[in-house]
Design a protein around this motif. Structure first.
Motif, mmCIF file in Angstrom:
data_model
loop_
_atom_site.group_PDB
_atom_site.id
_atom_site.type_symbol
_atom_site.label_atom_id
_atom_site.label_comp_id
_atom_site.label_asym_id
_atom_site.label_seq_id
_atom_site.Cartn_x
_atom_site.Cartn_y
_atom_site.Cartn_z
ATOM 1 N N ARG A 59 0.749 -1.168 -0.005
ATOM 2 C CA ARG A 59 0.079 0.075 0.038
ATOM 3 C C ARG A 59 0.910 1.152 -0.108
ATOM 4 N N TYR A 60 0.380 2.246 -0.907
ATOM 5 C CA TYR A 60 1.052 3.483 -0.830
ATOM 6 C C TYR A 60 0.402 4.505 -0.007
ATOM 7 N N PHE A 100 -4.566 6.999 0.080
ATOM 8 C CA PHE A 100 -5.852 6.699 0.447
ATOM 9 C C PHE A 100 -7.042 7.627 0.159
ATOM 10 N N CYS A 148 -3.575 4.185 -4.459
ATOM 11 C CA CYS A 148 -2.705 3.700 -3.349
ATOM 12 C C CYS A 148 -2.724 2.162 -2.951
ATOM 13 N N HIS A 149 -3.405 1.433 -3.745
ATOM 14 C CA HIS A 149 -3.657 0.025 -3.662
ATOM 15 C C HIS A 149 -3.892 -0.436 -2.024
ATOM 16 N N GLY A 150 -4.985 0.561 -1.504
ATOM 17 C CA GLY A 150 -5.311 0.352 -0.085
ATOM 18 C C GLY A 150 -6.904 -0.077 -0.094
ATOM 19 N N ILE A 161 -6.886 -0.474 7.231
ATOM 20 C CA ILE A 161 -6.308 -0.581 5.707
ATOM 21 C C ILE A 161 -5.282 -1.651 5.385
ATOM 22 N N HIS A 162 -5.903 -2.349 4.335
ATOM 23 C CA HIS A 162 -4.958 -3.407 3.910
ATOM 24 C C HIS A 162 -4.358 -3.082 2.275
ATOM 25 N N GLY A 163 -3.382 -3.540 2.278
ATOM 26 C CA GLY A 163 -2.745 -3.369 0.949
ATOM 27 C C GLY A 163 -3.091 -4.575 -0.123
#
Length: 135
Positions: free
Chosen positions: A58-59, A62, A86-88, A103-105
């Motif tokens: 995750r970046y 969000f 952000c891939h979250g 929050i999970h990647g």
């Protein structure tokens, strides 16, 4: 992608187009425009797809654009807000164990994530806007 065990009780999913992404870091509800409802087999297929999205890094940003609210026959089970930048994915709700909330990647460029995004974007407006929303 991580899903709570309570996902097995899901009978209906509300697809939400998030209109104010900056408030979804800690807000109690998933706020936005209800776009469509996925029921029965469509809801199960969506959860299978979400569950098949691989974990990823995750970046920071969000700023989610899409989300879902999963319901049983009588109750709200959980919510997920997806940020494909952000891939979250933020997972929370009454059926989510405390250790799984947050929050999970996820791998936003993976085939399952891209298919999920395509389904979300391809959703058509629903007729029962806000019917199941908890205030």
């Amino acid at each position: 992608m991580i899903l709570p065990p309570v996902q097995e009780k899901t009978e209906l999913i509300e697809v939400v187009r998030i209109t104010d992404p900056m408030r979804h870091l800690s807000v109690a509800d998933l706020v936005g425009d209800d776009v469509v409802f996925w029921e029965a087999a469509q809801a199960r297929d969506a959860l299978t797809l979400i569950g098949s999205v691989p974990k990823g890094e995750r970046y920071r940003c969000f700023t989610p654009g899409w989300g879902i609210r999963a319901h049983s026959a009588t109750d709200l089970l959980f919510r997920i807000a997806f940020c494909f930048h952000c891939h979250g994915a933020r997972l929370w709700g009454p059926g989510v164990p405390a250790e799984s909330e947050g929050i999970h990647g996820f791998a936003a460029d993976s085939p399952p994530a891209l298919e999920l995004l395509q389904r979300l974007r391809g959703s058509t407006p629903g007729r029962l806007k806000g019917f199941f929303r908890r205030r």
